[in-house]
Write a protein that holds these residues in place. Structure first.
Motif, short mmCIF file in Angstrom:
data_model
loop_
_atom_site.label_atom_id
_atom_site.label_comp_id
_atom_site.label_asym_id
_atom_site.label_seq_id
_atom_site.Cartn_x
_atom_site.Cartn_y
_atom_site.Cartn_z
N GLN A 11 18.26 52.63 36.24
CA GLN A 11 19.31 51.76 36.14
C GLN A 11 18.74 50.73 34.97
N SER A 12 17.19 50.70 35.70
CA SER A 12 16.24 49.84 34.67
C SER A 12 16.41 50.62 32.77
N THR A 13 16.52 52.39 33.08
CA THR A 13 16.11 51.79 31.55
C THR A 13 16.93 52.23 30.90
N LEU A 30 16.37 36.44 13.93
CA LEU A 30 17.31 36.94 15.60
C LEU A 30 16.78 38.09 16.28
N ALA A 31 16.67 39.44 15.74
CA ALA A 31 16.08 40.78 15.87
C ALA A 31 15.37 40.30 16.72
N ASP A 32 14.19 39.71 16.32
CA ASP A 32 12.80 39.50 16.81
C ASP A 32 13.26 39.03 18.31
N GLU A 33 13.78 38.06 17.98
CA GLU A 33 14.16 37.28 18.63
C GLU A 33 14.10 37.74 20.16
N LEU A 34 15.41 38.46 19.97
CA LEU A 34 16.34 38.79 21.37
C LEU A 34 15.28 40.60 21.70
N LEU A 35 14.40 41.40 21.35
CA LEU A 35 13.73 41.61 21.47
C LEU A 35 11.76 41.21 22.14
N ARG A 36 12.26 39.66 21.74
CA ARG A 36 10.54 39.31 22.41
C ARG A 36 12.04 38.19 23.59
N GLY A 39 13.79 41.22 28.80
CA GLY A 39 13.40 41.82 30.36
C GLY A 39 12.68 42.45 30.35
N ALA A 40 12.02 42.56 31.76
CA ALA A 40 10.15 43.87 31.02
C ALA A 40 12.17 45.38 31.74
N ASP A 41 12.94 44.92 32.28
CA ASP A 41 13.72 45.84 32.73
C ASP A 41 14.92 45.91 31.58
N CYS A 42 14.94 45.49 30.34
CA CYS A 42 15.85 45.94 29.39
C CYS A 42 14.80 46.73 27.84
N ASN A 43 16.22 48.26 28.34
CA ASN A 43 15.39 48.74 27.65
C ASN A 43 17.24 48.70 25.95
N LEU A 44 16.62 47.76 25.08
CA LEU A 44 16.98 47.35 24.05
C LEU A 44 16.27 47.74 22.79
N ASP A 45 18.20 48.46 22.28
CA ASP A 45 17.68 48.98 20.73
C ASP A 45 18.09 47.55 19.80
N VAL A 46 17.70 47.35 18.69
CA VAL A 46 18.49 46.14 17.52
C VAL A 46 18.82 46.37 16.08
N VAL A 47 19.99 47.02 15.95
CA VAL A 47 19.86 47.45 14.77
C VAL A 47 21.14 46.13 13.62
N ILE A 48 20.82 45.93 12.45
CA ILE A 48 21.16 45.62 11.76
C ILE A 48 22.18 45.69 10.84
N LEU A 49 23.36 44.94 10.50
CA LEU A 49 24.24 45.71 10.22
C LEU A 49 24.66 45.56 8.27
N ASP A 50 24.39 46.54 7.20
CA ASP A 50 23.92 46.56 5.96
C ASP A 50 25.38 45.08 5.28
N ALA A 51 25.59 44.22 4.89
CA ALA A 51 26.64 43.53 4.37
C ALA A 51 27.30 43.77 3.97
N ASN A 52 26.88 45.00 2.85
CA ASN A 52 28.05 45.43 1.71
C ASN A 52 28.08 47.07 2.47
N ARG A 53 28.28 47.04 3.23
CA ARG A 53 28.69 48.73 3.74
C ARG A 53 29.60 48.04 4.65
N ASP A 54 30.95 49.36 5.19
CA ASP A 54 31.98 48.87 6.29
C ASP A 54 30.78 48.45 7.26
N GLY A 55 31.41 47.89 8.74
CA GLY A 55 30.89 47.32 9.30
C GLY A 55 30.94 49.04 10.70
N ILE A 56 32.23 48.99 10.62
CA ILE A 56 32.89 50.46 11.59
C ILE A 56 32.89 51.20 11.23
N GLU A 57 32.48 51.71 10.01
CA GLU A 57 31.86 53.19 9.65
C GLU A 57 29.91 53.08 10.03
#
Length: 106
Positions: A11-13, A30-36, A39-57
């Protein structure tokens, strides 16, 4: 049979992905702050969406290669009944058009 410790370890992974709209002020900060702050038990990836491309895509492309995610999160601006992701204003009308793509996120 798995022990309680083994189940807790699994569960922690569990992975989560946070999608941050690129139009937000200082999305990298904001991404840096989230990653910082994760918690130690949180496996988190952060993706910054391109403002000029379709977000759903963009989200669909990334999630197409993912399995067993515990959660996805979207951080963006929105209004009543709508959210802006990438160049997409996702409201009920747009959701009707892209319902299969969004349903695929599950």
């Amino acid at each position: 049979m798995q022990t309680a410790a083994a189940v807790a370890g699994q569960q922690s992974t569990a992975r989560e992905i946070v999608f941050i709209d690129g139009r937000l002020a200082e999305p990298m900060g904001l991404a840096d702050e989230l990653l910082r702050q994760r918690g130690a038990d949180c496996n988190l990836d952060v993706v910054i969406l391109d403002a000029n491309r379709d977000g759903i895509e963009q989200i669909s492309e990334i999630l197409a290669n993912e399995r067993d995610l515990a959660a996805i999160h979207i951080i963006s601006h929105g209004s009543d009944g709508a959210v802006d992701i990438g160049s997409t204003h996702l409201d009920a009308t747009r959701l009707e058009v892209d319902q299969d793509a969004v349903a695929g996120w599950g």
